[in-house]
Scaffold this motif. Structure first.
Motif, PDB file in Angstrom:
ATOM      1  N   LYS A   1      27.118  37.224  45.232  1.00  0.00           N
ATOM      2  CA  LYS A   1      28.090  36.578  46.106  1.00  0.00           C
ATOM      3  C   LYS A   1      29.521  36.918  45.698  1.00  0.00           C
ATOM      4  O   LYS A   1      30.430  36.872  46.523  1.00  0.00           O
ATOM      5  CB  LYS A   1      27.881  35.052  46.080  1.00  0.00           C
ATOM      6  N   LYS A   2      29.704  37.250  44.424  1.00  0.00           N
ATOM      7  CA  LYS A   2      31.033  37.589  43.925  1.00  0.00           C
ATOM      8  C   LYS A   2      30.936  38.823  43.050  1.00  0.00           C
ATOM      9  O   LYS A   2      30.002  38.959  42.252  1.00  0.00           O
ATOM     10  CB  LYS A   2      31.614  36.415  43.121  1.00  0.00           C
ATOM     11  N   GLY A   3      31.885  39.730  43.198  1.00  0.00           N
ATOM     12  CA  GLY A   3      31.881  40.927  42.385  1.00  0.00           C
ATOM     13  C   GLY A   3      32.428  40.664  40.983  1.00  0.00           C
ATOM     14  O   GLY A   3      33.047  39.633  40.716  1.00  0.00           O
ATOM     15  N   PHE A   4      32.191  41.607  40.081  1.00  0.00           N
ATOM     16  CA  PHE A   4      32.739  41.517  38.731  1.00  0.00           C
ATOM     17  C   PHE A   4      32.934  42.929  38.194  1.00  0.00           C
ATOM     18  O   PHE A   4      32.386  43.901  38.720  1.00  0.00           O
ATOM     19  CB  PHE A   4      31.814  40.717  37.802  1.00  0.00           C
ATOM     20  N   SER A   5      33.739  43.027  37.144  1.00  0.00           N
ATOM     21  CA  SER A   5      33.992  44.310  36.495  1.00  0.00           C
ATOM     22  C   SER A   5      33.805  44.155  34.998  1.00  0.00           C
ATOM     23  O   SER A   5      34.232  43.164  34.406  1.00  0.00           O
ATOM     24  CB  SER A   5      35.419  44.802  36.775  1.00  0.00           C
ATOM     25  N   TYR A   6      33.159  45.131  34.382  1.00  0.00           N
ATOM     26  CA  TYR A   6      33.009  45.116  32.936  1.00  0.00           C
ATOM     27  C   TYR A   6      34.353  45.394  32.261  1.00  0.00           C
ATOM     28  O   TYR A   6      35.107  46.288  32.673  1.00  0.00           O
ATOM     29  CB  TYR A   6      32.016  46.187  32.482  1.00  0.00           C
ATOM     30  N   ASN A   7      34.658  44.634  31.216  1.00  0.00           N
ATOM     31  CA  ASN A   7      35.725  44.962  30.257  1.00  0.00           C
ATOM     32  C   ASN A   7      37.148  44.978  30.831  1.00  0.00           C
ATOM     33  O   ASN A   7      38.062  45.473  30.172  1.00  0.00           O
ATOM     34  CB  ASN A   7      35.445  46.319  29.591  1.00  0.00           C
ATOM     35  N   VAL A   8      37.355  44.457  32.034  1.00  0.00           N
ATOM     36  CA  VAL A   8      38.687  44.417  32.634  1.00  0.00           C
ATOM     37  C   VAL A   8      39.111  42.952  32.748  1.00  0.00           C
ATOM     38  O   VAL A   8      38.443  42.155  33.409  1.00  0.00           O
ATOM     39  CB  VAL A   8      38.710  45.076  34.023  1.00  0.00           C
ATOM     40  N   VAL A   9      40.230  42.596  32.139  1.00  0.00           N
ATOM     41  CA  VAL A   9      40.653  41.195  32.117  1.00  0.00           C
ATOM     42  C   VAL A   9      41.177  40.762  33.484  1.00  0.00           C
ATOM     43  O   VAL A   9      40.639  39.848  34.119  1.00  0.00           O
ATOM     44  CB  VAL A   9      41.719  40.966  31.020  1.00  0.00           C
ATOM     45  N   ASN A  10      42.236  41.412  33.945  1.00  0.00           N
ATOM     46  CA  ASN A  10      42.855  41.029  35.224  1.00  0.00           C
ATOM     47  C   ASN A  10      42.539  42.104  36.271  1.00  0.00           C
ATOM     48  O   ASN A  10      43.370  42.947  36.592  1.00  0.00           O
ATOM     49  CB  ASN A  10      44.370  40.889  35.051  1.00  0.00           C
ATOM     50  N   SER A  11      41.333  42.050  36.794  1.00  0.00           N
ATOM     51  CA  SER A  11      40.823  43.092  37.684  1.00  0.00           C
ATOM     52  C   SER A  11      41.655  43.235  38.954  1.00  0.00           C
ATOM     53  O   SER A  11      41.946  42.248  39.641  1.00  0.00           O
ATOM     54  CB  SER A  11      39.371  42.762  38.057  1.00  0.00           C
ATOM     55  N   VAL A  12      42.036  44.480  39.276  1.00  0.00           N
ATOM     56  CA  VAL A  12      42.748  44.739  40.523  1.00  0.00           C
ATOM     57  C   VAL A  12      41.877  44.399  41.727  1.00  0.00           C
ATOM     58  O   VAL A  12      42.340  43.800  42.706  1.00  0.00           O
ATOM     59  CB  VAL A  12      43.214  46.211  40.577  1.00  0.00           C
ATOM     60  N   ARG A  13      40.617  44.761  41.673  1.00  0.00           N
ATOM     61  CA  ARG A  13      39.718  44.512  42.821  1.00  0.00           C
ATOM     62  C   ARG A  13      39.514  43.022  43.053  1.00  0.00           C
ATOM     63  O   ARG A  13      39.560  42.554  44.192  1.00  0.00           O
ATOM     64  CB  ARG A  13      38.381  45.209  42.595  1.00  0.00           C
ATOM     65  N   ILE A  14      39.300  42.286  41.981  1.00  0.00           N
ATOM     66  CA  ILE A  14      39.043  40.853  42.132  1.00  0.00           C
ATOM     67  C   ILE A  14      40.309  40.102  42.564  1.00  0.00           C
ATOM     68  O   ILE A  14      40.241  39.108  43.291  1.00  0.00           O
ATOM     69  CB  ILE A  14      38.478  40.283  40.813  1.00  0.00           C
ATOM     70  N   ASN A  15      41.457  40.615  42.161  1.00  0.00           N
ATOM     71  CA  ASN A  15      42.727  39.974  42.516  1.00  0.00           C
ATOM     72  C   ASN A  15      43.396  40.613  43.727  1.00  0.00           C
ATOM     73  O   ASN A  15      44.600  40.432  43.946  1.00  0.00           O
ATOM     74  CB  ASN A  15      43.683  40.030  41.318  1.00  0.00           C
ATOM     75  N   ALA A  16      42.625  41.346  44.528  1.00  0.00           N
ATOM     76  CA  ALA A  16      43.209  42.078  45.658  1.00  0.00           C
ATOM     77  C   ALA A  16      43.949  41.161  46.627  1.00  0.00           C
ATOM     78  O   ALA A  16      45.038  41.506  47.114  1.00  0.00           O
ATOM     79  CB  ALA A  16      42.115  42.860  46.391  1.00  0.00           C
ATOM     80  N   ASP A  17      43.399  40.010  46.938  1.00  0.00           N
ATOM     81  CA  ASP A  17      44.056  39.103  47.891  1.00  0.00           C
ATOM     82  C   ASP A  17      45.453  38.715  47.423  1.00  0.00           C
ATOM     83  O   ASP A  17      46.427  38.774  48.187  1.00  0.00           O
ATOM     84  CB  ASP A  17      43.213  37.835  48.090  1.00  0.00           C
ATOM     85  N   ALA A  18      45.558  38.315  46.154  1.00  0.00           N
ATOM     86  CA  ALA A  18      46.857  37.900  45.618  1.00  0.00           C
ATOM     87  C   ALA A  18      47.829  39.077  45.580  1.00  0.00           C
ATOM     88  O   ALA A  18      49.024  38.911  45.886  1.00  0.00           O
ATOM     89  CB  ALA A  18      46.678  37.306  44.219  1.00  0.00           C
ATOM     90  N   LEU A  19      47.343  40.257  45.225  1.00  0.00           N
ATOM     91  CA  LEU A  19      48.222  41.424  45.134  1.00  0.00           C
ATOM     92  C   LEU A  19      48.710  41.873  46.513  1.00  0.00           C
ATOM     93  O   LEU A  19      49.863  42.283  46.664  1.00  0.00           O
ATOM     94  CB  LEU A  19      47.490  42.567  44.431  1.00  0.00           C
ATOM     95  N   ILE A  20      47.854  41.800  47.510  1.00  0.00           N
ATOM     96  CA  ILE A  20      48.257  42.172  48.867  1.00  0.00           C
ATOM     97  C   ILE A  20      49.397  41.279  49.341  1.00  0.00           C
ATOM     98  O   ILE A  20      50.365  41.741  49.965  1.00  0.00           O
ATOM     99  CB  ILE A  20      47.062  42.084  49.836  1.00  0.00           C
ATOM    100  N   ASP A  21      49.307  39.986  49.025  1.00  0.00           N
ATOM    101  CA  ASP A  21      50.322  39.026  49.458  1.00  0.00           C
ATOM    102  C   ASP A  21      51.520  38.966  48.519  1.00  0.00           C
ATOM    103  O   ASP A  21      52.476  38.224  48.778  1.00  0.00           O
ATOM    104  CB  ASP A  21      49.704  37.622  49.560  1.00  0.00           C
TER     105      ASP A  21
ATOM    106  N   SER B   1      42.572  49.748  46.214  1.00  0.00           N
ATOM    107  CA  SER B   1      42.916  49.473  44.816  1.00  0.00           C
ATOM    108  C   SER B   1      44.051  50.378  44.342  1.00  0.00           C
ATOM    109  O   SER B   1      44.977  49.926  43.664  1.00  0.00           O
ATOM    110  CB  SER B   1      41.684  49.655  43.926  1.00  0.00           C
ATOM    111  N   ALA B   2      43.988  51.674  44.690  1.00  0.00           N
ATOM    112  CA  ALA B   2      45.038  52.613  44.277  1.00  0.00           C
ATOM    113  C   ALA B   2      46.378  52.231  44.906  1.00  0.00           C
ATOM    114  O   ALA B   2      47.432  52.332  44.260  1.00  0.00           O
ATOM    115  CB  ALA B   2      44.650  54.037  44.660  1.00  0.00           C
TER     116      ALA B   2
END
Length: 466
Positions: A410-430, A164-165
């Protein structure tokens, strides 16, 4: 006889004149040597004065190492002098050292030319200086260091934090977590009920955060940010920090004229704690200062805000608004920053004095009790929160047992974060930024139109929190 005597006398006179000339030349030469020596000594002293730090309370110039050893232990201008104590080498500190070597008469003239500072923050046309922006965009987010609190065995959490960092382009070092069972009872300043369920987790968490404060002092960091290893943040995180920095500089009444120097910290000078990640925060009693960040598309929709403690009354402001405020504390320690002076205060009041509470309760007390002189600032809604990863719910907490292993997400989530880095990791890596998705698509409380705007308020309102 006469001629020979006259010749001897003439030779004697010439010899005396020669000896006298030699004596005169020798005397002149020694005087010249002394003058040259004085010039060289003055040049050496001048060079020394312009390449060494001069500290208040001492009339001697010293090398950097000597200056650190002799530096004062208490400060009036907290962050600015904290940074000198840290011995941080930068172009900014270099400029400060040259300013110190200028004649006092020139400094007095400059002070006379300055206009008096108006009472309270001035917001008109305020913007971050180029130096502050450069600091905010470094690989430690404008702080001198970043640490992530991680238990030695939780390699899964550390893997996720490293990834994530890297996706947000910042770096950190590990602050190893502590098991409460390994903390000797004699090392705890207060008296805990060791029969109480979960007490070892409370003690271990406290000790881990005390180690964070102690590291800041030991390494002479001017400031440092700590994150828990399940923290998450928005894809727009760096821009969020710039907006927060504009707010904190405003609340700290940071000079912002074209001729004013940039603050030592891009978040302003004089703060002790900045609470960026929490699960509930409140404004400081008696303070109505608010910095409004309006029309922010990364603000958590009202129906999805999850907090476990009191929060400000946000009905006073338009939807999609964040506020930065002087804070009487917060609950949960997902992420916060300390200045050097703030770390000193924590070490005194939460380790040396009698203390027996969860660590976030202690930080809350320090922020709320004005006599402690502990300056805290919070942002709400928070910009760092915790993430719940896919898998068994028993993985969530290192303090308690967590949820049941049979409850599998089955799927992770984050409190109070709109565009989560962790959830969008695949798109950000690419590098597929166009594929970044909100956790709550289409839910932006009526729509966000136009640019983000800012407003400063300092008027008494009934804001007791929810």
């Amino acid at each position: 006889m006469f001629n020979r005597g006259f010749g001897d006398s003439r030779r004697k006179v010439l010899l005396l004149l020669l000896l006298g000339g030699i004596l005169i030349l020798s005397f002149v030469g020694f005087r010249k040597h002394d003058e040259i020596g004085d010039i060289i000594q003055n040049q050496r002293q001048s060079w020394k004065n312009t390449t060494s730090y001069t500290y208040q309370g001492s009339s001697d110039t010293a090398s950097d190492d000597e200056a650190l050893e002799n530096s004062p232990s208490s400060f009036n201008s907290e962050y600015k002098k904290d940074k000198k104590l840290a011995g941080k080498t930068s172009s900014k500190s270099s400029k400060q050292s040259h300013k110190q070597s200028e004649p006092e008469e020139e400094e007095e003239e400059e002070e006379e030319e300055q206009e008096p500072v108006a009472p309270g923050p001035v917001f008109d046309n305020r913007k971050l200086s180029s130096e502050s922006l450069i600091d905010l965009r470094n690989d430690t987010l404008g702080f001198e260091h970043i640490y992530v609190l991680n238990m030695a065995g939780r390699t899964d959490k550390l893997d996720a934090m490293r990834l994530s960092a890297s996706l947000s382009n910042f770096s950190f070092d590990i602050m190893e977590g502590v098991s409460g069972a390994e903390v000797p009872k004699k090392a705890v300043s207060g008296i805990y009920d060791y029969e109480k369920e979960g007490i070892n987790g409370v003690i271990g968490c406290w000790r881990g955060h005390m180690n964070f404060a102690r590291t800041i002092i030991r390494k002479k960091h001017a400031s440092a940010l700590i994150m828990e290893d399940d923290a998450d943040w928005d894809v727009d995180f760096r821009n969020q920090l710039e907006r927060f920095a504009l707010g904190s500089q405003t609340l700290l009444n940071t000079p912002h004229g074209e001729a004013d120097p940039a603050p030592d910290s891009p978040y302003g000078d004089g703060w002790d704690l900045l609470w960026l990640g929490h699960c509930g925060t409140q404004p400081l009693n008696g303070s109505w200062q608010r910095f409004l960040i309006k029309n922010d598309p990364t603000t958590t929709p009202l129906s999805h805000r999850v907090n476990f403690a009191n929060i400000p009354d946000m009905s006073l402001y338009p939807n999609n608004t964040r506020i930065v405020m002087p804070s009487k504390g917060a609950t949960c320690t997902y992420s916060y920053a300390l200045s050097y002076h703030g770390a000193q205060k924590i070490m005194k009041w939460m380790s040396m004095d009698v203390y027996a509470k969860p660590v976030d309760f202690g930080l809350h007390d320090m922020c709320s009790e004005k006599e402690r002189g502990f300056k805290c600032f919070s942002i709400f809604p928070q910009i760092i929160a915790d993430h719940k990863p896919p898998g068994g719910a028993n993985k969530d907490s290192d303090i308690g047992e967590g949820g049941k292993a049979s409850n599998v997400r089955k799927k992770g989530f984050s409190y109070n974060v709109v565009n989560s880095v962790r959830i969008n990791a695949d798109a950000l890596i690419d590098g597929r930024l166009e594929d970044v998705e909100s956790q709550w698509p289409g839910e932006d409380d009526g729509g966000v139109e136009g640019e983000i705007t800012y407003e400063y308020k300092d008027e008494e309102v009934e804001d007791v929190g929810d």
